[in-house]
Motif scaffolding. Structure first.
Motif, short mmCIF file in Angstrom:
data_model
loop_
_atom_site.label_atom_id
_atom_site.label_comp_id
_atom_site.label_asym_id
_atom_site.label_seq_id
_atom_site.Cartn_x
_atom_site.Cartn_y
_atom_site.Cartn_z
N HIS A 256 0.84 -1.20 0.00
CA HIS A 256 0.00 0.00 0.00
C HIS A 256 0.87 1.24 0.00
O HIS A 256 1.89 1.30 0.69
CB HIS A 256 -1.00 0.00 1.16
CG HIS A 256 -0.45 0.27 2.53
ND1 HIS A 256 -0.30 1.55 3.04
CD2 HIS A 256 -0.02 -0.56 3.50
CE1 HIS A 256 0.19 1.46 4.27
NE2 HIS A 256 0.38 0.21 4.58
N ASP A 268 6.21 2.04 6.39
CA ASP A 268 4.77 1.74 6.30
C ASP A 268 4.10 2.68 5.31
O ASP A 268 3.61 3.72 5.70
CB ASP A 268 4.15 1.86 7.69
CG ASP A 268 2.67 1.46 7.73
OD1 ASP A 268 2.19 0.88 6.75
OD2 ASP A 268 2.02 1.73 8.76
N GLU A 300 -5.18 2.13 2.53
CA GLU A 300 -5.07 0.97 3.41
C GLU A 300 -5.23 1.41 4.85
O GLU A 300 -5.90 0.76 5.66
CB GLU A 300 -3.70 0.29 3.20
CG GLU A 300 -3.55 -1.05 3.93
CD GLU A 300 -2.90 -0.93 5.31
OE1 GLU A 300 -2.76 -1.97 5.96
OE2 GLU A 300 -2.54 0.18 5.74
N GLU A 301 -4.62 2.54 5.16
CA GLU A 301 -4.64 3.04 6.55
C GLU A 301 -6.03 3.53 6.96
O GLU A 301 -6.28 3.76 8.13
CB GLU A 301 -3.62 4.17 6.72
CG GLU A 301 -2.18 3.78 6.39
CD GLU A 301 -1.55 2.86 7.43
OE1 GLU A 301 -2.26 2.43 8.36
OE2 GLU A 301 -0.35 2.56 7.30
N TYR A 406 6.35 2.92 14.35
CA TYR A 406 5.14 2.59 13.59
C TYR A 406 4.09 3.69 13.76
O TYR A 406 3.78 4.08 14.88
CB TYR A 406 4.62 1.25 14.09
CG TYR A 406 3.24 0.85 13.66
CD1 TYR A 406 2.97 0.53 12.33
CD2 TYR A 406 2.21 0.76 14.58
CE1 TYR A 406 1.70 0.13 11.95
CE2 TYR A 406 0.94 0.37 14.21
CZ TYR A 406 0.69 0.06 12.88
OH TYR A 406 -0.57 -0.33 12.51
N HIS A 407 3.61 4.20 12.62
CA HIS A 407 2.55 5.22 12.60
C HIS A 407 2.93 6.50 13.35
O HIS A 407 2.08 7.15 13.96
CB HIS A 407 1.24 4.66 13.17
CG HIS A 407 0.51 3.80 12.17
ND1 HIS A 407 -0.76 3.31 12.37
CD2 HIS A 407 0.89 3.36 10.95
CE1 HIS A 407 -1.13 2.59 11.33
NE2 HIS A 407 -0.14 2.60 10.45
ZN LIG Z 1 0.17 1.34 8.70
#
Ligand SMILES: [Zn+2]
Length: 464
Positions: A256, A268, A300-301, A406-407
């Motif tokens: 993604h 990501d 996707e998120e 992450y994020h």
């Molecule tokens: Zn993600």
């Protein structure tokens, strides 16, 4: 717990005969295999420098779905596919983005400071308040028509509560908490055209009390709140097989391209996109008997929106042709994976069962840079989900547990490990080529496949 080994599963006829040595050949020693000449056609060409450069380009700005940043990324990905000679398509789709605005609440002249529901309809209403308790279906009194519903939080969802009073003709919602001292809660759905605000439990009980003394009038004012329609894109690149050798099968390689808001999304999932593009480059002029479809999904998120849109757009006939979906999401983080072998690479399936993709991936791990069989586990949370739901063997390749960045805005290029990129791309590339190369006319007829390996389920939560 009982663990089925690959050989036991094969004996029981539980797996496709992909990657199985023919009966005449000696069984290869599991978990120690060399790359075949076929593997080398792919893996020798994979460049982690290329992937790293792609990540640098994509992570130059956040790529939240529906923003200019995503569009810049999409254009870049499309141009790369086109330069490689792929038939490339942008597939747009729309989604509703929730916006939480500001608001005020005045009750009998006194001002409260409410929390505006995410996605609340923007409007100003003045009306008497009617207490409707939990606002469960069938329990909302008719007298709420034209009035503001005072609702207690709990037992059913915010959206259900709003709908139940809307159905009875209410013109506003004040919801009070069922515990604690916070007023920060609440979410409305698109199309629920009624302003909705949240207050604390104490404030709510005070209003309930006031109502015992007679009518209580309130004014709710909500501004700049609601749903905004946005457009995101999937980027789809196809390579048709050689005309005379077409098995009519399709293999998909996905990632993604969108990031979370404000995050550069280097790992990501610019990392997965970089591997998709690199495999597209490596396989661009390679003869195959299988259609290869490289896809980067949008949104996707936001809840796997792009992959669900794509899967929903497939004709039944087309979906039936897809024999495998390889999803790469977060395949380059230096700090992911803990002490697990192969940098923590794992293949997650939706149902926690092995499938064609994990069979190929685990075996390829033993033949490529990772030099380790890759375990499998159970997890959704990425774009393999809609393919699984169509009955297509699908797995998510990811390093687990996840990195702490992450994020966050710290998901940046400097934390990308080229080795990890290389290993993931080699494993997926060798797996895909196992199906797609023309000497294996169709999956079930593979004759020169490497031997199977034993690989285990790993109950490894990704965290975060
Ligand atoms: Zn993600």
């Amino acid at each position: 717990m009982y663990k089925k080994t690959m050989s036991a599963m094969l004996a029981a006829g539980l797996v496709l005969s992909v990657g199985v040595a023919s009966a005449q050949e000696p069984v290869q020693k599991p978990n120690a295999q060399a790359a075949s000449a076929f593997d080398n056609k792919i893996i020798k060409k994979i460049s982690s420098d290329n992937m790293y450069n792609t990540i640098a380009k994509l992570s130059a700005q956040p790529r939240e779905a529906g923003t200019e940043g995503e569009w810049i990324g999409v254009q870049y990905i499309k141009s790369q596919f086109e330069q490689l000679g792929y038939e490339t398509e942008l597939q747009p789709f729309t989604f509703n983005e929730v916006v939480r605005g500001t608001g005020s609440l005045t009750v009998n002249g006194a001002t409260l400071d409410p929390y505006v529901f995410s996605g609340s309809y923007s409007a100003e209403v003045t009306a008497d308040i009617v207490h409707v308790g939990l606002a469960k279906s069938g329990e909302v009194p008719d007298e709420v028509r034209g009035k503001i519903a005072l609702i207690e939080r709990g037992e059913i969802t915010f959206v259900e509560k709003i709908q139940n009073v809307l159905d009875k003709g209410a013109v506003g919602v004040i919801m009070y908490n069922n515990s604690g001292t916070s007023n920060r809660f609440g979410q409305a759905n698109a199309g629920q055209n009624i302003p909705a605000v949240a207050i604390t439990r104490d404030q709510g009980l005070e209003l309930v009390n006031q109502l015992k003394g007679g009518p209580v009038e309130a004014t709710i004012k909500v501004e700049g709140s609601g749903f905004v329609e946005k457009t995101s894109y999937n980027v789809i690149a196809k390579m048709k097989p050689h005309k005379n050798k077409d098995t009519n099968q399709v293999v998909m390689i996905g990632a993604h391209h969108d990031s979370v808001a404000g995050g550069p999304g280097a790992n990501d999932d610019a990392s997965g996109v970089s591997a998709v593009l690199e495999l597209a480059r490596v396989m661009a002029n390679m003869p195959t008997d299988t259609e290869l479809r490289f896809v980067t999904f949008g949104a996707e998120e936001k809840g796997l929106l792009g992959s669900y849109h794509y899967a929903g757009s497939l004709s039944e006939e087309d979906a039936d042709r897809i024999v495998a979906h390889f999803q790469m999401d977060m395949v380059g983080a230096r700090d992911a994976g803990g002490d697990h072998p192969a940098g923590g690479l794992i293949m997650y399936t939706i149902d926690g069962k092995k499938n064609l993709v994990t069979d190929l991936g685990s075996a390829a791990g033993a033949r490529t840079a990772a030099d380790t069989v890759i375990p499998y586990g159970q997890l959704g949370r990425s774009d393999h989900q809609p393919f699984h739901e169509l009955g297509i063997p699908a797995a998510l390749f990811i390093h687990s547990p996840l990195e702490s960045t992450y994020h966050t805005p710290d998901d940046t290029l400097d934390k990308i490990d080229k080795n990890k990129l290389q290993e993931a791309a080699e494993i997926v590339g060798a797996s895909v080529y196992q199906i797609a190369r023309p000497d294996t006319p169709a999956l079930e007829h593979a004759r020169v496949a490497p031997g199977p390996v034993d690989y285990d389920f790993n109950d490894r939560p990704p965290g975060a």
